[in-house]
Write an enzyme that holds these catalytic residues in place. Structure first.
Site, PDB file in Angstrom:
ATOM      1  N   HIS A   1       0.822  -1.212   0.000  1.00 57.41           N
ATOM      2  CA  HIS A   1       0.000   0.000   0.000  1.00 57.41           C
ATOM      3  C   HIS A   1       0.854   1.259   0.000  1.00 57.41           C
ATOM      4  CE1 HIS A   1      -3.697   2.198   0.736  1.00 57.41           C
ATOM      5  NE2 HIS A   1      -3.274   2.655   1.897  1.00 57.41           N
ATOM      6  N   PHE A   2       1.826   1.328   0.900  1.00 52.39           N
ATOM      7  CA  PHE A   2       2.693   2.500   1.014  1.00 52.39           C
ATOM      8  C   PHE A   2       3.910   2.333   0.097  1.00 52.39           C
ATOM      9  CE2 PHE A   2       0.198   3.121   4.853  1.00 52.39           C
ATOM     10  CZ  PHE A   2       0.055   4.507   4.895  1.00 52.39           C
TER      11      PHE A   2
END
Length: 284
Positions: free
Chosen positions: A264-265
């Site tokens: 996600h990051f």
């Protein structure tokens, strides 16, 4: 090295913290972070782009160093966040800009684009979704709350605010978790522990349905205006699927879509690669 400045703007009585770098006369680039982060997530990206762009990265209201609105005076909704950031861009003289959106920054930035299509020069979406096909089963607990806003469903979402849940968002889908600095999720957890921060985030979980309801409007904007569009996507994201990135091409056939083997990051592991993609994509 280009200096990064740390400033605060008063927007209707709310202090909005932001990072700024680059020459004021350079092309403008607005960076919008997501949950549960802040503009700190751009700490590695900004220095890689500041020689070419005038960059501003605010903390969304209720996040990071920005003020947390009183719930009795201002509802914690994505509409209110977008309204404040819209006024913020005027305050900092961002009249024409490219926008980089991630997670919550996507429904914020897409609202701005729908409202002011003439101001948007390009869009970079890093795991910033606008299609129902891009929502994974990982969104189901939040979906349950917006479909039935019971106290039980709200309380069940408190698990997403725990420190271990934040750390998981940073590490899930990353082939080598030793490449993830603990600084990012530790700082996020510090901000999440502030009095009242939990209620702000639970309110926004419930209001996420407003973003899904606006997907057709966002898609109409894409089809009508066809802004230059770059998707840079962590392909192992547990919330926003690669199908969400590919879907942009349905409405913007010339959209550029690039996947990275991370979660996600994506900036935590691929800041240099994403910066290179942006430099190739955006004109000088």
């Amino acid at each position: 090295m280009t200096a990064i400045l740390y400033r605060t703007a008063d927007v209707g009585g709310l202090n909005i913290f932001y990072r700024e770098a680059g020459a004021p006369d350079a092309p403008k680039l607005l960076l919008l972070h997501g949950f549960p982060s802040s503009s700190h997530m751009f700490r590695d990206l900004i220095p890689l782009l500041a020689d070419r762009f005038h960059i501003i990265a605010p903390d969304l209201p209720g996040f990071g160093q920005s003020d947390m609105p009183l719930r009795s005076k201002l509802a914690n909704t994505f509409d209110s966040i977008a309204e404040i950031i819209d006024r913020f861009t005027v305050k900092v003289c961002f009249d024409r800009y490219a926008v980089y959106v991630f997670d919550y920054g996507a429904p914020t930035g897409f609202r701005l684009a729908v409202r002011h299509p003439d101001r948007i020069t390009a869009i970079i979406s890093q795991n910033g979704n606008a299609y129902e096909g891009g929502l994974s089963d990982g969104c189901n607990p939040i979906r349950a709350y917006w479909q039935e806003p019971s106290e039980a469903n709200r309380e069940a979402l408190r698990a997403l605010l725990k420190p271990e849940a934040t750390a998981w968002q940073y590490t899930h889908g990353v082939p080598d978790v030793s490449s993830i600095s603990p600084d990012g999720h530790s700082l996020d957890n510090f901000y999440l522990a502030r009095p009242g921060a939990d209620e702000v985030q639970l309110d926004l979980f419930g209001d996420y349905k407003s973003n899904v309801a606006l997907y057709p409007a966002f898609q109409d904007y894409f089809r009508t205006h066809k802004p230059p569009f770059l998707a840079v996507w962590g392909k192992n994201d547990p919330f926003f699927l690669p199908a969400g990135a590919e879907a942009f091409r349905r409405d913007i056939p010339d959209a550029v879509v690039r996947f990275f083997d991370t979660g996600h990051f994506a900036l935590e592991t691929h800041a240099a690669d994403i910066a290179a993609s942006i430099r190739d994509f955006l004109p000088r």
